[in-house]
Design an enzyme around this catalytic site. Structure first.
Site, mmCIF file in Angstrom:
data_model
loop_
_atom_site.group_PDB
_atom_site.id
_atom_site.type_symbol
_atom_site.label_atom_id
_atom_site.label_comp_id
_atom_site.label_asym_id
_atom_site.label_seq_id
_atom_site.Cartn_x
_atom_site.Cartn_y
_atom_site.Cartn_z
ATOM 1 N N LYS A 1 0.605 -1.542 -0.102
ATOM 2 C CA LYS A 1 0.372 -0.118 0.053
ATOM 3 C C LYS A 1 0.999 1.620 0.029
ATOM 4 O O LYS A 1 0.883 2.224 -0.607
ATOM 5 C CB LYS A 1 -1.120 -0.188 1.493
ATOM 6 C CG LYS A 1 -1.979 -0.896 1.187
ATOM 7 C CD LYS A 1 -3.089 -1.224 2.229
ATOM 8 C CE LYS A 1 -3.814 -2.082 1.754
ATOM 9 N NZ LYS A 1 -4.752 -2.605 3.060
ATOM 10 N N GLN B 1 -4.484 -1.757 9.459
ATOM 11 C CA GLN B 1 -4.839 -3.032 8.596
ATOM 12 C C GLN B 1 -4.995 -4.024 9.107
ATOM 13 O O GLN B 1 -4.822 -4.496 10.684
ATOM 14 C CB GLN B 1 -3.297 -3.350 9.241
ATOM 15 C CG GLN B 1 -3.371 -4.418 7.613
ATOM 16 C CD GLN B 1 -3.628 -4.213 6.468
ATOM 17 O OE1 GLN B 1 -3.746 -3.647 5.182
ATOM 18 N NE2 GLN B 1 -3.735 -5.593 5.871
ATOM 19 N N ASP C 1 -11.264 2.714 4.058
ATOM 20 C CA ASP C 1 -11.716 1.265 3.814
ATOM 21 C C ASP C 1 -13.589 0.976 4.139
ATOM 22 O O ASP C 1 -13.536 -0.196 3.216
ATOM 23 C CB ASP C 1 -11.604 0.668 4.851
ATOM 24 C CG ASP C 1 -9.931 -0.331 4.474
ATOM 25 O OD1 ASP C 1 -9.347 -0.576 3.878
ATOM 26 O OD2 ASP C 1 -9.234 -0.100 5.740
HETATM 27 N N1 GUN Z 1 -7.676 -6.656 5.999
HETATM 28 C C1 GUN Z 1 -7.578 -7.439 5.059
HETATM 29 N N2 GUN Z 1 -8.332 -6.897 3.875
HETATM 30 C C2 GUN Z 1 -8.177 -5.821 4.164
HETATM 31 C C3 GUN Z 1 -8.706 -4.773 3.756
HETATM 32 O O1 GUN Z 1 -9.038 -4.137 2.624
HETATM 33 N N3 GUN Z 1 -8.402 -2.934 4.603
HETATM 34 C C4 GUN Z 1 -7.623 -3.658 5.854
HETATM 35 N N4 GUN Z 1 -7.304 -2.295 6.621
HETATM 36 N N5 GUN Z 1 -7.353 -4.669 6.260
HETATM 37 C C5 GUN Z 1 -7.280 -5.851 5.796
#
Ligand code: GUN
Length: 287
Positions: free
Chosen positions: A53, A97, A120
């Site tokens: 990311k 995350q 998100d």
């Molecule tokens: N863990 C697995 N997929 C995601 C996501 O799309 N966003 C976040 N913040 N954590 C994750």
């Protein structure tokens, strides 16, 4: 009959080129979008995702700020950090995350993020807006899948869409986006009876199960579109999806690969949401 490969890597690359141009226009106005990424603990998969990311952000010119907190972080410390980031004008998006360590209340943490920075789209406010079809932020993985289908000229309208998996991150929001696009939607899960039969009737089958190569050809109708959200580690250190690609690609009309399908699209949508948040926060008109 051949199948169409739904190449998320290529589409994400095109989207990132467009977003780079958009970010450059913002820079002309003295504005740089910012994304804060919080990672708690030492989960190796989460570390890989967070690094990707950050790399994506750098690629398109978004500033990223990483906050790596130890496994034993107290809930109050994490909530205080979110409070600070909520107030920080350099931060347009805040991402925690997931998963976070068990002693932390995930829902409480998500609820602390200002909904206007919730890139998100996990905050109940944004979940609610999605439910009534009025959302600003679409959850990244389902939104990425919709983009991938659209780019390939595959409409979901009137189609039988079957989603296997009912998570808050993928299954549930996927169902809403498909419903708003006029699909007939079925959500299946671990307690579903006659799973094979239901899947076999799908025009579009989305697998978000978390079990390596679970979906074999017995689950798939001839000519169906198959979307594989799975990321499963193999013994040899590789990666495989929830779909048995070799087998299913022989009967599907279109299918996503793993890697290079849904994953890159999820990441592209996060960038898109961050830019959107920035434009919203700074009240900018780009056109
Ligand atoms: N863990 C697995 N997929 C995601 C996501 O799309 N966003 C976040 N913040 N954590 C994750």
């Amino acid at each position: 009959m051949g199948y169409k490969l739904l190449n998320g890597k290529d589409l994400a690359k095109r989207m990132k080129e467009e977003m780079s141009a958009e970010v450059a226009k913002l820079a002309e106005k003295g504005v740089v979008p910012g994304l804060a990424v919080i990672i708690v603990g030492n989960d190796p998969a989460s570390r890989i995702y967070v690094n990707s990311k950050k790399r994506d952000c750098a690629e398109v010119g978004i500033k990223s700020f990483e906050y790596a907190l130890p496994e034993d972080t107290k809930e109050e410390q994490l909530l205080e950090l979110i409070d600070v980031l909520n107030e920080d004008e350099n931060v347009d998006g805040i991402l925690v995350q997931l998963p976070i360590p068990k002693h932390l209340d995930e829902q409480k943490v998500i609820r602390r993020i200002n909904p206007s920075k919730d890139v998100d789209a996990f905050h109940p406010y944004n979940v609610g807006e999605l439910m009534i079809g009025n959302h600003i932020f679409a959850p990244c993985t389902p939104a990425g899948i919709m983009e991938l289908l659209k780019d390939a000229g595959l409409s979901v309208e009137g189609k039988n869409c079957v989603i296997v998996g009912r998570s808050n991150i993928v299954g549930k929001p996927m169902s809403m986006l498909m419903l708003h696009a006029n699909a007939t939607v079925t959500i299946c899960h671990s307690k579903t009876q006659n799973l094979k039969d239901i899947c076999k009737h799908a025009d579009i089958l989305v697998a978000a199960i978390g079990r390596a190569e679970f979906i074999t050809k017995e689950y798939v109708k001839e000519g169906a579109i198959v979307i594989d959200v799975g990321i499963n580690r193999t013994e040899d250190g590789g990666m495989t999806g929830d779909v048995d690609f070799d087998e299913v690609s022989k009967i599907a009309s279109a299918i996503t690969p793993v890697p290079g399908g849904v994953g890159p699209m999820t990441r592209a949508m996060l960038l898109k949401n961050t830019i959107k948040a920035c434009i919203m926060h700074k009240n900018i008109c780009l056109s």
